[in-house]
Scaffold this active site. Structure first.
Site, short mmCIF file in Angstrom:
data_model
loop_
_atom_site.label_atom_id
_atom_site.label_comp_id
_atom_site.label_asym_id
_atom_site.label_seq_id
_atom_site.Cartn_x
_atom_site.Cartn_y
_atom_site.Cartn_z
N HIS A 116 0.66 -1.17 -0.15
CA HIS A 116 -0.11 0.10 0.16
C HIS A 116 1.03 1.37 -0.09
O HIS A 116 0.47 2.21 -0.23
CB HIS A 116 -0.88 -0.09 1.22
CG HIS A 116 -2.10 0.74 1.03
ND1 HIS A 116 -2.09 1.74 0.40
CD2 HIS A 116 -3.38 0.95 1.69
CE1 HIS A 116 -3.46 2.30 0.19
NE2 HIS A 116 -4.12 1.77 1.21
N ASP A 155 -10.08 -4.57 -18.06
CA ASP A 155 -10.65 -5.65 -19.14
C ASP A 155 -9.15 -6.05 -19.89
O ASP A 155 -8.68 -5.60 -20.40
CB ASP A 155 -11.45 -5.03 -20.32
CG ASP A 155 -11.74 -6.08 -21.41
OD1 ASP A 155 -11.51 -7.25 -21.22
OD2 ASP A 155 -12.37 -5.56 -22.40
#
Length: 476
Positions: free
Chosen positions: A172, A391
């Site tokens: 993170h 995608d």
């Protein structure tokens, strides 16, 4: 071979095996700069020294027949790392534990895997909590440290139906949700044949480093330390007794919450503000918190657009803050719902460019303290980030986001107080909305579900019971 049991939506146990290949390191496809890059002081805070796991689920697509998602994504990863080469390096600490990236091009961890079931066998509702998440994103021993460890861990698991899952765990300190999505979109573009990302990455972490000299100009109540931590631990119980569930907020649920707000007008309050205020109240009641106690609800705010000029497009570091709304339990539960919604809205509005500079200075002056966890909850909306729209050639993800109800230990601590709202399409009615996976003590989950149901569908009952729910003995 690894055996595990998954309880599907029909409550029938499904035994399946995941066969994993040995983890490998994927390095940039071509040579990259060998240099050391400092993280910003917003990146380099204790609360972000952790790894965040996400799961993406993709169904079979006939037009991709013959394409191997493992090969497609692994090849794309090596080419994407040419542009995002700091991810292929390792963190190290300098003076005062200051984090920096040593761009060594060692690579990121990649695991190829196969499951011996179809996605449909996992149940109709592919949503958190996923009992199989540890199988779909294996924690390679020794890989989850902060210093000297891989910054990304990726596992692609093929299913018998032709669908697959992509598990990604990211350090993170390297990026926030927006920056992480920028990276995954770039990875998906390269998988679909692009020669370079449509948005080129920008480092420039000095934009969010502390000033010289540092000076605190704003209030940062998110770091205030409560005195009665032991009482909080008694209330929530032990982590072993916690359970997970997911709750859906579609257009109907949002409209119901909007109707509870006095003089609500379109555009005055966001979905996030309405849901977060609702969750805050329901949690306080479900946990039976003493009425005189102060409780906090933090809001993760993306501050990119609050700078003038705005943070450059392509910047993938952390640009988030955690302002908190604060109220006594009594006021939170007995005042009209508008009271809680307004507190959330005002907390979000605190985040300005000056607030972010003050936050960086505060962290440096105070030795990077951890965000206050006792008597606190924190809410974030992952829907605008666009996880599901990543995608790789197989279309949008069926699910994309955190794999469980505690954000994958987003602060390095296994706590139920983290609430993550993400895009989801309800399989029952095909309605688009927000999904909340949540982790709660077992004895509080049933009360939480009832309080939420009352607020959404029986508001008069919720109002009547508010006072009686909050007048409780402090020893409970």
């Amino acid at each position: 071979m690894y055996n595990m049991v998954l309880v599907s939506s029909s409550s029938s146990p499904v035994m399946f095996r995941v066969k994993r290949c040995q983890p490998e390191l994927v390095a940039p496809a071509t040579p990259t700069p060998q240099e050391v890059k400092l993280l910003s002081d917003i990146d380099d805070q204790e609360a972000l020294r952790s790894h965040v796991p996400n799961i993406y689920i993709y169904r079979h697509k006939p037009s991709m027949e013959g394409k191997d998602p493992v090969k497609v994504i692994r090849d794309a990863l090596s080419r994407t790392l040419v542009f995002y080469y700091p991810f292929a390096g390792r963190l190290r600490e300098g003076h005062g534990r200051k984090l920096m990236v040593d761009c060594t091009a060692e690579g990121v961890l990649f695991i190829e895997a196969d499951a011996d079931v179809t996605l449909d066998q996992l149940g109709e509702a592919l949503q958190p909590p996923f009992p199989c998440s540890k199988e779909l994103l294996y924690n390679v021993p020794g890989s989850d440290g902060i210093v000297g460890c891989p910054l990304l861990l990726i596992q692609v698991t093929r299913f018998k139906c032709g669908g697959f899952t992509l598990g990604i765990r990211v350090n993170h300190t390297m990026c926030d949700g927006t920056g992480f999505t920028q990276f995954t979109i770039a990875l998906a573009e390269m998988a679909r044949g692009a020669h370079q990302p449509s948005v080129l990455p920008i480092w420039q972490r000095e934009l969010l480093s502390a000033r010289n000299p540092p000076r605190i100009t704003c209030n940062h109540r998110e770091f205030e330390k409560p005195k009665d931590i032991e009482e909080w631990q008694t209330i929530i119980g032990s982590i072993e007794k916690m359970i997970e569930r997911s709750f859906f907020f579609g257009p109907t649920e949002i409209a119901s919450l909007g109707n509870l707000v006095i003089n609500n007008q379109p555009g005055v309050y966001t979905r996030f503000e309405l849901i977060t205020a609702c969750l805050w109240r329901c949690l306080a009641k479900a946990l039976q918190l003493p009425p005189e106690k102060q409780v906090r609800m933090g809001c993760i705010v993306n501050a990119r657009a609050r700078f003038n000029p705005q943070i450059p497009i392509g910047y993938y570091g952390n640009v988030t803050a955690f302002p908190v709304a604060v109220s006594t339990v009594e006021k939170l539960c007995e005042q009209p719902f508008t009271y809680a919604v307004e507190l959330i809205k005002k907390a979000k509005a605190e985040v300005t460019e000056e607030y972010m500079h003050s936050l960086a200075d505060f962290l440096v002056i105070n030795g990077r303290p951890l965000y206050t966890l006792p008597w606190s909850f924190i809410s974030s909306k992952l829907s605008r980030i666009g996880f599901r729209k990543v995608d790789f050639g197989w279309g949008n993800a069926v699910h994309a986001g955190v794999s469980d109800g505690n954000g994958g230990q987003i602060y390095g601590i296994n706590t139920f107080g983290e609430l993550h709202l993400m895009d989801y399409e309800n399989s029952d009615n095909r309605k688009e909305g927000l999904l909340l996976p949540i982790l709660l003590p077992a004895n509080a989950m049933e009360r939480f579900a009832k309080e939420l149901d009352d607020m959404l569908w029986n508001p008069n009952q919720a109002i009547k019971s508010a006072k009686s729910q909050t007048i409780l003995k402090s020893s409970m």
